[in-house]
Design a protein around this motif. Structure first.
Motif, PDB file in Angstrom:
ATOM      1  N   SER A   1      62.619  60.529  18.143  1.00 35.79           N
ATOM      2  CA  SER A   1      61.465  60.399  17.237  1.00 35.79           C
ATOM      3  C   SER A   1      60.450  61.502  17.552  1.00 35.79           C
ATOM      4  CB  SER A   1      60.886  58.995  17.284  1.00 35.79           C
ATOM      5  OG  SER A   1      60.087  58.809  18.400  1.00 35.79           O
ATOM      6  N   PRO A   2      60.032  62.245  16.524  1.00 30.47           N
ATOM      7  CA  PRO A   2      59.423  63.567  16.734  1.00 30.47           C
ATOM      8  C   PRO A   2      58.057  63.580  17.417  1.00 30.47           C
ATOM      9  CG  PRO A   2      59.428  62.977  14.393  1.00 30.47           C
ATOM     10  CD  PRO A   2      60.270  61.956  15.104  1.00 30.47           C
ATOM     11  N   SER A   3      57.199  62.599  17.165  1.00 28.44           N
ATOM     12  CA  SER A   3      55.854  62.656  17.766  1.00 28.44           C
ATOM     13  C   SER A   3      55.896  62.476  19.281  1.00 28.44           C
ATOM     14  CB  SER A   3      54.960  61.570  17.158  1.00 28.44           C
ATOM     15  OG  SER A   3      55.045  61.605  15.755  1.00 28.44           O
ATOM     16  N   VAL A   4      56.990  61.866  19.775  1.00 29.50           N
ATOM     17  CA  VAL A   4      57.112  61.567  21.204  1.00 29.50           C
ATOM     18  C   VAL A   4      57.554  62.793  21.997  1.00 29.50           C
ATOM     19  CG1 VAL A   4      58.396  60.125  22.861  1.00 29.50           C
ATOM     20  CG2 VAL A   4      57.655  59.146  20.670  1.00 29.50           C
ATOM     21  N   ILE A   5      58.361  63.649  21.380  1.00 30.62           N
ATOM     22  CA  ILE A   5      59.011  64.754  22.101  1.00 30.62           C
ATOM     23  C   ILE A   5      58.021  65.672  22.836  1.00 30.62           C
ATOM     24  CG2 ILE A   5      60.405  66.864  21.771  1.00 30.62           C
ATOM     25  CD1 ILE A   5      62.156  65.203  19.852  1.00 30.62           C
ATOM     26  N   PRO A   6      56.859  66.026  22.252  1.00 36.66           N
ATOM     27  CA  PRO A   6      55.937  66.906  22.987  1.00 36.66           C
ATOM     28  C   PRO A   6      55.546  66.378  24.372  1.00 36.66           C
ATOM     29  CG  PRO A   6      55.278  66.761  20.695  1.00 36.66           C
ATOM     30  CD  PRO A   6      56.398  65.759  20.886  1.00 36.66           C
ATOM     31  N   PHE A   7      55.480  65.061  24.542  1.00 33.10           N
ATOM     32  CA  PHE A   7      55.060  64.493  25.830  1.00 33.10           C
ATOM     33  C   PHE A   7      56.136  64.656  26.906  1.00 33.10           C
ATOM     34  CE2 PHE A   7      52.448  62.528  22.600  1.00 33.10           C
ATOM     35  CZ  PHE A   7      51.178  62.702  23.144  1.00 33.10           C
ATOM     36  N   GLY A   8      57.343  65.031  26.500  1.00 32.39           N
ATOM     37  CA  GLY A   8      58.388  65.348  27.471  1.00 32.39           C
ATOM     38  C   GLY A   8      58.420  66.825  27.817  1.00 32.39           C
ATOM     39  N   LEU A   9      57.611  67.613  27.115  1.00 37.58           N
ATOM     40  CA  LEU A   9      57.629  69.075  27.285  1.00 37.58           C
ATOM     41  C   LEU A   9      56.458  69.594  28.114  1.00 37.58           C
ATOM     42  CD1 LEU A   9      58.462  70.133  23.606  1.00 37.58           C
ATOM     43  CD2 LEU A   9      60.052  69.969  25.522  1.00 37.58           C
ATOM     44  N   VAL A  10      55.404  68.811  28.189  1.00 33.54           N
ATOM     45  CA  VAL A  10      54.182  69.239  28.894  1.00 33.54           C
ATOM     46  C   VAL A  10      53.795  68.174  29.920  1.00 33.54           C
ATOM     47  CG1 VAL A  10      53.335  70.568  26.908  1.00 33.54           C
ATOM     48  CG2 VAL A  10      52.674  68.170  27.158  1.00 33.54           C
ATOM     49  N   ARG A  11      52.767  68.462  30.691  1.00 35.05           N
ATOM     50  CA  ARG A  11      52.396  67.531  31.760  1.00 35.05           C
ATOM     51  C   ARG A  11      51.414  66.456  31.302  1.00 35.05           C
ATOM     52  NH1 ARG A  11      54.388  68.848  36.601  1.00 35.05           N
ATOM     53  NH2 ARG A  11      55.303  70.933  36.766  1.00 35.05           N
ATOM     54  N   VAL A  12      51.107  66.410  30.022  1.00 31.23           N
ATOM     55  CA  VAL A  12      50.199  65.364  29.516  1.00 31.23           C
ATOM     56  C   VAL A  12      50.991  64.064  29.399  1.00 31.23           C
ATOM     57  CG1 VAL A  12      48.768  64.621  27.568  1.00 31.23           C
ATOM     58  CG2 VAL A  12      48.886  67.059  28.186  1.00 31.23           C
ATOM     59  N   PRO A  13      50.592  63.012  30.143  1.00 30.88           N
ATOM     60  CA  PRO A  13      51.357  61.763  30.060  1.00 30.88           C
ATOM     61  C   PRO A  13      51.100  61.015  28.750  1.00 30.88           C
ATOM     62  CG  PRO A  13      49.484  61.488  31.535  1.00 30.88           C
ATOM     63  CD  PRO A  13      49.470  62.925  31.088  1.00 30.88           C
TER      64      PRO A  13
ATOM     65  N   ALA B   1      52.423  57.731  19.988  1.00 24.74           N
ATOM     66  CA  ALA B   1      52.430  59.179  20.248  1.00 24.74           C
ATOM     67  C   ALA B   1      51.635  59.902  19.166  1.00 24.74           C
ATOM     68  CB  ALA B   1      53.859  59.698  20.311  1.00 24.74           C
ATOM     69  N   ARG B   2      51.825  59.476  17.915  1.00 20.19           N
ATOM     70  CA  ARG B   2      51.087  60.062  16.793  1.00 20.19           C
ATOM     71  C   ARG B   2      49.576  59.880  17.014  1.00 20.19           C
ATOM     72  NH1 ARG B   2      53.403  56.988  11.978  1.00 20.19           N
ATOM     73  NH2 ARG B   2      55.389  57.277  13.033  1.00 20.19           N
ATOM     74  N   ILE B   3      49.180  58.657  17.370  1.00 18.14           N
ATOM     75  CA  ILE B   3      47.758  58.364  17.583  1.00 18.14           C
ATOM     76  C   ILE B   3      47.219  59.184  18.753  1.00 18.14           C
ATOM     77  CG2 ILE B   3      46.106  56.553  18.230  1.00 18.14           C
ATOM     78  CD1 ILE B   3      47.901  54.566  16.694  1.00 18.14           C
ATOM     79  N   GLN B   4      48.053  59.368  19.785  1.00 13.47           N
ATOM     80  CA  GLN B   4      47.577  60.168  20.931  1.00 13.47           C
ATOM     81  C   GLN B   4      47.355  61.627  20.526  1.00 13.47           C
ATOM     82  OE1 GLN B   4      49.393  59.363  24.713  1.00 13.47           O
ATOM     83  NE2 GLN B   4      48.485  61.178  25.693  1.00 13.47           N
ATOM     84  N   HIS B   5      48.226  62.168  19.653  1.00 14.72           N
ATOM     85  CA  HIS B   5      47.991  63.541  19.167  1.00 14.72           C
ATOM     86  C   HIS B   5      46.647  63.629  18.429  1.00 14.72           C
ATOM     87  CE1 HIS B   5      51.849  65.002  20.414  1.00 14.72           C
ATOM     88  NE2 HIS B   5      52.505  64.163  19.651  1.00 14.72           N
ATOM     89  N   TRP B   6      46.368  62.661  17.573  1.00 12.30           N
ATOM     90  CA  TRP B   6      45.094  62.663  16.827  1.00 12.30           C
ATOM     91  C   TRP B   6      43.919  62.547  17.782  1.00 12.30           C
ATOM     92  CZ3 TRP B   6      47.145  58.104  13.376  1.00 12.30           C
ATOM     93  CH2 TRP B   6      48.072  58.596  12.453  1.00 12.30           C
ATOM     94  N   THR B   7      44.063  61.634  18.771  1.00 13.52           N
ATOM     95  CA  THR B   7      42.961  61.381  19.702  1.00 13.52           C
ATOM     96  C   THR B   7      42.673  62.608  20.545  1.00 13.52           C
ATOM     97  OG1 THR B   7      43.696  59.086  19.780  1.00 13.52           O
ATOM     98  CG2 THR B   7      42.097  59.764  21.442  1.00 13.52           C
ATOM     99  N   MET B   8      43.738  63.277  20.975  1.00 15.93           N
ATOM    100  CA  MET B   8      43.543  64.462  21.814  1.00 15.93           C
ATOM    101  C   MET B   8      42.946  65.617  21.006  1.00 15.93           C
ATOM    102  SD  MET B   8      46.733  64.184  24.440  1.00 15.93           S
ATOM    103  CE  MET B   8      45.993  65.335  25.582  1.00 15.93           C
ATOM    104  N   ALA B   9      43.306  65.683  19.728  1.00 14.99           N
ATOM    105  CA  ALA B   9      42.711  66.724  18.873  1.00 14.99           C
ATOM    106  C   ALA B   9      41.212  66.470  18.715  1.00 14.99           C
ATOM    107  CB  ALA B   9      43.394  66.728  17.512  1.00 14.99           C
ATOM    108  N   LEU B  10      40.855  65.189  18.663  1.00 12.03           N
ATOM    109  CA  LEU B  10      39.464  64.794  18.456  1.00 12.03           C
ATOM    110  C   LEU B  10      38.637  64.954  19.724  1.00 12.03           C
ATOM    111  CD1 LEU B  10      38.161  63.393  15.945  1.00 12.03           C
ATOM    112  CD2 LEU B  10      38.651  61.207  17.048  1.00 12.03           C
ATOM    113  N   SER B  11      39.277  64.757  20.879  1.00 12.92           N
ATOM    114  CA  SER B  11      38.525  64.648  22.141  1.00 12.92           C
ATOM    115  C   SER B  11      38.836  65.785  23.098  1.00 12.92           C
ATOM    116  CB  SER B  11      38.915  63.344  22.834  1.00 12.92           C
ATOM    117  OG  SER B  11      40.264  63.439  23.263  1.00 12.92           O
ATOM    118  N   SER B  12      39.711  66.706  22.709  1.00  8.29           N
ATOM    119  CA  SER B  12      40.242  67.725  23.628  1.00  8.29           C
ATOM    120  C   SER B  12      40.876  67.062  24.847  1.00  8.29           C
ATOM    121  CB  SER B  12      39.139  68.694  24.076  1.00  8.29           C
ATOM    122  OG  SER B  12      38.411  69.144  22.965  1.00  8.29           O
ATOM    123  N   GLY B  13      41.324  65.848  24.696  1.00 11.29           N
ATOM    124  CA  GLY B  13      42.040  65.166  25.776  1.00 11.29           C
ATOM    125  C   GLY B  13      41.147  64.584  26.846  1.00 11.29           C
ATOM    126  N   GLU B  14      39.841  64.693  26.670  1.00 10.74           N
ATOM    127  CA  GLU B  14      38.947  64.203  27.720  1.00 10.74           C
ATOM    128  C   GLU B  14      38.309  62.879  27.325  1.00 10.74           C
ATOM    129  OE1 GLU B  14      36.183  67.275  28.820  1.00 10.74           O
ATOM    130  OE2 GLU B  14      37.873  68.673  29.040  1.00 10.74           O
TER     131      GLU B  14
END
Ligand code: MN
Length: 251
Positions: free
Chosen positions: A110-122, A200-213
């Motif tokens: 499932s595509p939204s999940v795959i980025p979290f296996g590629l980078v160190r962001v849990p 995973a989709r919601i986490q992408h939106w949230t990180m875009a909104l918050s810069s992950g912080e």
């Protein structure tokens, strides 16, 4: 609902209805974009814990009850009858071996999940439906033990390595490949696979909104409490999703 009563309920259901539910689970996962032409869902055999049920190698949206086959935990087909098996069936067999509490496994890309296996962001639990994620989501990197491969979990050894990274968690990511979601029932595994993708989709939106912080994600205690409630939520979702499949087929 107490977790201990669930296996009893499963055994009381006829195996015919379990097989049609497993075929329906495949179509539900396809309808939610969790699986596409690839991916699979399995169910531990309700009466023989050393066996599991899964469809022949076919696109998940096309699965019918006649496609369901039985495997031993080494992932040898028991009743192939000319039908071909998924190359990555070892994901399922080896998780069932390592985790007696798990009754169902979903493997997807499932595509939204795959980025979290590629980078160190849990991957973290963004909302209550995805409470199971608050326990932590490990990443299986096939390179660590097997070097450069075709990325597929296509042997018992690779399946066992994946199951060991899963450990006691409910979901494991697979680097540059996908993920596996597990549950104590078919309904919970399907629910977790669907909500891993949504989370995973919601986490992408949230990180875009918050810069992950400063993301106010569920903590471990909130995760455990909400995951208990989700036992019932999974059944409500299942009733809806199962009825949508029933509207399309006569089983
Ligand atoms: Mn795969």
């Amino acid at each position: 609902m107490h977790a201990r009563s669930l296996p009893v309920m499963i055994i009381r259901m006829s195996s015919a209805s379990l097989i049609t539910d497993l075929a329906a689970a495949s179509r539900i996962l396809a309808a939610h974009g969790v699986v596409d032409s690839f991916g699979h869902v399995s169910l531990r055999h309700p009466e023989r814990a050393g066996r599991y049920l899964m469809s022949r190698a076919v696109a998940p949206a096309l699965v019918t009850p006649d496609d369901i086959m039985e495997y031993d935990l080494d992932s040898n087909p028991v009743n192939a009858d000319g039908r071909s098996s998924f190359l990555e069936r070892f994901i399922h067999g080896e998780i069932y071996k390592a985790r007696p509490d798990i009754q169902s496994v979903v493997h997807s890309h499932s595509p939204s999940v795959i980025p979290f296996g590629l980078v160190r962001v849990p991957l973290e639990a963004m909302f209550h439906n995805a409470a199971f994620i608050a326990k932590g989501v490990p990443v299986f990197d096939i390179r660590e033990k097997f070097g450069s491969t075709d990325m597929l979990v296509s042997s018992r050894e690779k399946g066992a390595a994946l199951a060991s990274v899963l450990g006691s968690k409910d979901v494991v990511l697979m680097r540059a490949h996908g993920s596996a979601a597990c549950g104590g029932t078919l309904q919970r595994a399907v629910f977790r696979a669907v909500y891993t993708e949504v989370n995973a989709r919601i986490q992408h939106w949230t990180m875009a909104l918050s810069s992950g912080e400063g993301m106010a994600v569920l903590n471990a205690d909130e995760g455990r409490l909400a995951d208990d409630v989700n036992q019932n939520a999974a059944m409500r979702a299942w009733e809806l999703w199962r009825s949508q499949v029933r509207a399309q087929v006569n089983w």
